[in-house]
Design a protein around this motif. Structure first.
Motif, mmCIF file in Angstrom:
data_model
loop_
_atom_site.group_PDB
_atom_site.id
_atom_site.type_symbol
_atom_site.label_atom_id
_atom_site.label_comp_id
_atom_site.label_asym_id
_atom_site.label_seq_id
_atom_site.Cartn_x
_atom_site.Cartn_y
_atom_site.Cartn_z
ATOM 1 N N THR A 48 15.280 -4.477 0.527
ATOM 2 C CA THR A 48 16.409 -4.887 0.934
ATOM 3 C C THR A 48 16.880 -3.708 1.781
ATOM 4 O O THR A 48 16.743 -2.436 1.665
ATOM 5 C CB THR A 48 17.212 -5.159 -0.193
ATOM 6 O OG1 THR A 48 16.829 -6.071 -0.884
ATOM 7 C CG2 THR A 48 18.778 -5.621 0.446
ATOM 8 N N ALA A 49 17.402 -3.969 3.014
ATOM 9 C CA ALA A 49 17.893 -2.815 3.891
ATOM 10 C C ALA A 49 19.296 -3.161 3.959
ATOM 11 O O ALA A 49 19.572 -4.227 4.532
ATOM 12 C CB ALA A 49 17.385 -2.746 5.215
ATOM 13 N N GLY A 50 20.305 -2.138 3.691
ATOM 14 C CA GLY A 50 21.728 -2.499 3.827
ATOM 15 C C GLY A 50 22.151 -1.891 5.286
ATOM 16 O O GLY A 50 21.590 -1.887 6.319
ATOM 17 N N SER A 51 23.582 -1.345 5.369
ATOM 18 C CA SER A 51 24.109 -0.764 6.556
ATOM 19 C C SER A 51 23.409 0.606 6.984
ATOM 20 O O SER A 51 22.843 1.036 5.953
ATOM 21 C CB SER A 51 25.646 -0.776 6.164
ATOM 22 O OG SER A 51 25.799 0.088 5.262
ATOM 23 N N GLY A 52 23.920 0.804 7.828
ATOM 24 C CA GLY A 52 23.450 1.933 8.683
ATOM 25 C C GLY A 52 21.931 1.760 8.913
ATOM 26 O O GLY A 52 21.611 0.571 9.312
ATOM 27 N N VAL A 53 21.135 2.957 9.335
ATOM 28 C CA VAL A 53 19.966 3.037 9.862
ATOM 29 C C VAL A 53 18.774 2.855 8.688
ATOM 30 O O VAL A 53 18.947 3.870 8.171
ATOM 31 C CB VAL A 53 19.801 4.176 11.074
ATOM 32 C CG1 VAL A 53 18.191 4.214 11.504
ATOM 33 C CG2 VAL A 53 20.915 4.009 12.081
ATOM 34 N N THR A 54 17.995 1.938 8.760
ATOM 35 C CA THR A 54 16.846 2.024 7.742
ATOM 36 C C THR A 54 15.715 2.213 8.686
ATOM 37 O O THR A 54 15.336 1.482 9.612
ATOM 38 C CB THR A 54 16.585 0.672 7.012
ATOM 39 O OG1 THR A 54 17.930 0.467 6.569
ATOM 40 C CG2 THR A 54 15.480 0.766 6.124
ATOM 41 N N ALA A 55 15.074 3.462 8.472
ATOM 42 C CA ALA A 55 13.585 3.726 9.239
ATOM 43 C C ALA A 55 12.428 3.095 8.462
ATOM 44 O O ALA A 55 12.478 3.308 7.375
ATOM 45 C CB ALA A 55 13.595 4.988 9.317
ATOM 46 N N LEU A 56 11.572 2.325 9.291
ATOM 47 C CA LEU A 56 10.271 1.970 8.647
ATOM 48 C C LEU A 56 9.403 2.927 9.254
ATOM 49 O O LEU A 56 9.176 3.068 10.240
ATOM 50 C CB LEU A 56 10.089 0.481 8.891
ATOM 51 C CG LEU A 56 10.931 -0.496 8.576
ATOM 52 C CD1 LEU A 56 10.351 -2.001 9.279
ATOM 53 C CD2 LEU A 56 11.039 -0.653 7.358
ATOM 54 N N PHE A 57 8.691 3.882 8.253
ATOM 55 C CA PHE A 57 7.863 4.937 8.602
ATOM 56 C C PHE A 57 6.547 4.767 8.321
ATOM 57 O O PHE A 57 6.130 4.269 7.034
ATOM 58 C CB PHE A 57 8.530 6.226 8.311
ATOM 59 C CG PHE A 57 7.737 7.442 8.676
ATOM 60 C CD1 PHE A 57 8.047 7.885 9.919
ATOM 61 C CD2 PHE A 57 6.826 7.991 7.862
ATOM 62 C CE1 PHE A 57 7.159 9.025 10.314
ATOM 63 C CE2 PHE A 57 5.944 9.124 8.151
ATOM 64 C CZ PHE A 57 6.250 9.830 9.525
ATOM 65 N N GLY A 58 5.707 4.777 8.960
ATOM 66 C CA GLY A 58 4.260 4.839 8.725
ATOM 67 C C GLY A 58 3.187 4.949 9.567
ATOM 68 O O GLY A 58 3.562 5.270 11.049
ATOM 69 N N GLN A 59 1.809 5.429 9.447
ATOM 70 C CA GLN A 59 0.924 5.478 10.572
ATOM 71 C C GLN A 59 0.710 4.148 11.419
ATOM 72 O O GLN A 59 1.238 3.169 11.016
ATOM 73 C CB GLN A 59 -0.343 5.749 9.831
ATOM 74 C CG GLN A 59 -0.433 6.810 9.002
ATOM 75 C CD GLN A 59 -0.013 8.182 9.771
ATOM 76 O OE1 GLN A 59 -0.434 8.475 10.630
ATOM 77 N NE2 GLN A 59 0.997 8.976 8.923
ATOM 78 N N SER A 60 0.138 4.484 12.665
ATOM 79 C CA SER A 60 -0.003 3.384 13.453
ATOM 80 C C SER A 60 -0.866 2.225 12.464
ATOM 81 O O SER A 60 -1.916 2.899 11.944
ATOM 82 C CB SER A 60 -0.638 3.730 14.790
ATOM 83 O OG SER A 60 -0.217 4.596 15.434
ATOM 84 N N GLY A 61 -0.601 0.913 12.851
ATOM 85 C CA GLY A 61 -1.590 0.155 12.116
ATOM 86 C C GLY A 61 -1.316 -0.002 10.517
ATOM 87 O O GLY A 61 -1.993 -0.978 9.867
ATOM 88 N N SER A 62 -0.093 0.466 10.174
ATOM 89 C CA SER A 62 0.259 0.172 8.774
ATOM 90 C C SER A 62 1.048 -0.827 8.723
ATOM 91 O O SER A 62 1.324 -1.369 7.523
ATOM 92 C CB SER A 62 1.205 1.364 8.192
ATOM 93 O OG SER A 62 2.509 1.662 8.891
ATOM 94 N N GLY A 63 1.462 -1.611 9.683
ATOM 95 C CA GLY A 63 2.221 -3.061 9.410
ATOM 96 C C GLY A 63 3.697 -2.926 10.026
ATOM 97 O O GLY A 63 4.343 -4.088 9.687
#
Lengths: 372, 231
Positions: A20-35
């Motif tokens: 679940t992502a709320g207000s503000g900035v949620t970063a999805l971080f991961g290697q290339s190809g992680s989806g």
């Protein structure tokens, strides 16, 4: 608020993520190809999960159980792509208004004038996208997505195709967007510098799974995720506020819940929110407050955990006013100090080990949003 | 007088323009739809559909004309029905000539438009979708404008092919002055009459000028579109 719980198989690759992502900035971080990109494409409706549910502010966008699958045009999500994807046959102005025009006037929350002034694209309005620089194109693309008054703004590595200078020019704009337009942002990135400067919440994605989600400070200060964040050497990240400077000595002071940090001078004005990165090997531990020491930062702390890394090194996590502070000492030092969880100690950090590059401004951050 | 057209030439020229114009305008929606299906859809029997569309390109035009006669003639399968219900006669009329031209030029039109559609960045269409455009709106506000240079090329190509159409036309609608005697058919008729070298040459020159003007017009339009997109 974005709720997501999806599964999708693509050949050998299985993506299975719920958060679940709320207000503000949620970063999805991961290697290339992680989806990461597959995930936000599913949120946007550009690809379809095999199973699951996606909802934004309680409105269901996709639900395999109930057979709901809204097309992208009915989802009201803004999407800023890695490549700007501006329409070459339309002027900058017509590109900006492309999504807005299709919205009933009553639902337009964001005005053209506001976007144009915040993004500084007034002089470009009559031009065609082809003649713009990379940074200008991406700013127009951000404006175009905002003007469609989306519920959430999805950004897929919007800075990845830009060179360093353009990146630094655009970062402040993006950092301010979420607050200025009161819109949650989901930001896909594989650059830790961007995460440090932009994100409030960090979701670590690894091989199609969610490895962890939490505040940027918590995840980046934890040895458990060091391999995933891949952020140089071991260390902790602390949110702090710039409180003052002693220019005669070239020193700035930062306040954080665990006390005060003196670092080499920062040019930003007093009150600026910053994130400070402190390398584990630069944090020394004393059992009692030492006297007559050149080390400027002496912080009282409590030992949270002691974990031997190998026969030579030991990782010690300290609790410093609620913030995690990671220290790496030798096994020999540990044998002499006998650190145990719960012990009160003093953490010592030399000011000059916190270099300019370790302090990330969060330009639009306001003091009252300081966590803790 | 070399530069004034004789009544016969004027008749053949205007008939050619009328027939070719209608052939192109009438088949354009079908051409765009077929090109879109071929460029963007996958379905069983797609290669059969592709082959069917390209058939007039490889068949002798006489075969196409004869097939049209069998299908659309007054006693044909579709033609009889058209006449009984709507009183429409196609065989031996200029409308029939337009249909013959359209069928023969269709593969050329579809090929050009299909290439143009395949060249349109799908990412731009996705962007339009996320900005609130449904599939049809996206097609008309993004896909078509971006494919326009190719569509234009297809139209001009089909128009030129229609102007030069002879075999299918003469088989289906014959050679009727003022009704189906287009430029190529008028030229053919002249070559059958001894001592008509000069009028035949004049018709040749008219054909070349019209075809060349069409090509020139398409070049200028395509150039303008490019400039507009880059400026």
């Amino acid at each position: 608020m974005l709720e997501i719980d999806v599964t999708r198989r693509q050949g050998d690759f299985t993506l299975e993520i719920a958060f679940t992502a709320g207000s503000g900035v949620t970063a999805l971080f991961g290697q290339s190809g992680s989806g990461k990109t597959s995930l936000i494409n599913m949120v946007a409706g550009l690809s379809q999960p095999d199973r699951g549910r996606i909802a934004v502010d309680g409105k269901v966008l996709f639900d395999s159980g109930r057979g709901v699958n809204l097309p992208p045009e009915s989802r009201r999500l803004g999407y800023v792509f890695q490549e700007h994807r501006l329409f070459p046959h339309l002027s900058v102005h017509d590109n900006l208004c492309f999504g807005m025009k299709r919205l009933p006037p009553a639902e337009r929350r964001i005005s053209v004038d506001h976007v144009v002034s915040v993004l500084g694209i007034g002089p470009l309005l009559d031009r065609r996208p082809t003649g713009l620089s990379g940074g200008e194109k991406q700013r127009v693309a951000i404006g175009r997505a905002l003007l469609a008054s989306p519920r959430i703004l999805l950004m897929d590595e919007p800075l990845a195709s830009l060179d360093g200078g353009r990146k630094n020019e655009l970062l402040p704009f993006i950092a301010g967007l979420s607050r200025q337009f009161d819109i949650p942002i989901v930001y896909v990135s594989h650059s830790m510098e961007e995460v440090l400067r932009l994100a409030d919440t960090l979701a670590l994605i690894d091989a199609g799974r969610l490895a962890a989600i939490g505040s940027v400070e918590d995840l980046l200060s934890s040895p458990n995720y060091a391999a995933l964040t891949g952020h140089g050497e071991a260390g902790s990240v602390i949110a702090a506020t710039l409180t003052g400077e002693e220019s005669a000595f070239g020193i700035s002071t930062l306040a954080f819940p665990g006390g005060e940090l003196k670092v080499s001078q920062i040019a930003s004005p007093s009150g600026t929110l910053v994130r400070v990165r402190i390398h584990a090997q630069d944090v020394a531990i004393a059992l009692a407050p030492p006297v007559g020491l050149s080390v400027r930062n002496q912080l009282s702390a409590v030992v949270r955990s002691v974990t031997p890394l190998d026969f030579y090194l030991v990782d010690v996590i300290l609790d410093c006013g609620g913030c995690a502070l990671w220290s790496r000492i030798t096994a020999e030092a540990q044998s002499e100090l006998s650190l145990r969880p719960g012990m009160s100690v003093t953490a010592l950090i030399k000011s000059l080990t916190i270099a300019r590059g370790d302090v990330a401004d969060r330009p639009f951050g306001l003091v009252d949003t300081l966590p803790g | 007088m070399w530069f004034t057209l004789t009544p016969l030439e004027r008749e053949a020229l205007s008939l050619s323009l009328l027939v070719s114009g209608w052939a192109v305008v009438g088949s354009l929606p079908f051409g765009i739809f077929s090109a879109w299906v071929l460029a963007r859809r996958d379905f069983p029997g797609k290669s059969l559909f592709d082959g069917l569309i390209h058939l007039p390109l490889v068949l002798p035009p006489v075969v196409v004309g004869y097939a049209l006669l069998v299908l659309l003639g007054r006693k044909g399968v579709v033609g009889a029905w058209l006449y009984d219900w709507f009183g429409i006669t196609l065989a031996f009329t200029w409308k029939g000539a337009a249909i013959a031209s359209a069928v023969v030029a269709f593969p050329l039109m579809v090929r050009a438009i299909r290439l143009a559609l395949e060249g349109v960045d799908r990412g731009l269409e996705q962007a339009a979708r996320t900005l609130g455009c449904g599939p049809i709106r996206t097609f008309f506000s993004v896909t078509m404008p971006l494919a326009m240079p190719g569509v234009l090329a297809g139209v001009i190509l089909a128009f030129a092919r229609s102007l030069s159409e002879f075999g299918a036309t003469i088989t289906f609608v014959s050679n009727i002055p003022g009704e189906t005697r287009t430029l190529p058919i008028a030229l053919y008729a002249l070559t059958q009459v001894p001592g008509s070298d000069e009028p035949a040459l004049r018709l040749c020159i008219i054909s070349v000028v019209v075809a060349f003007a069409a090509l020139l017009a398409s070049e200028i339009l395509a150039h303008r579109m490019r400039v507009r997109m880059e400026g």
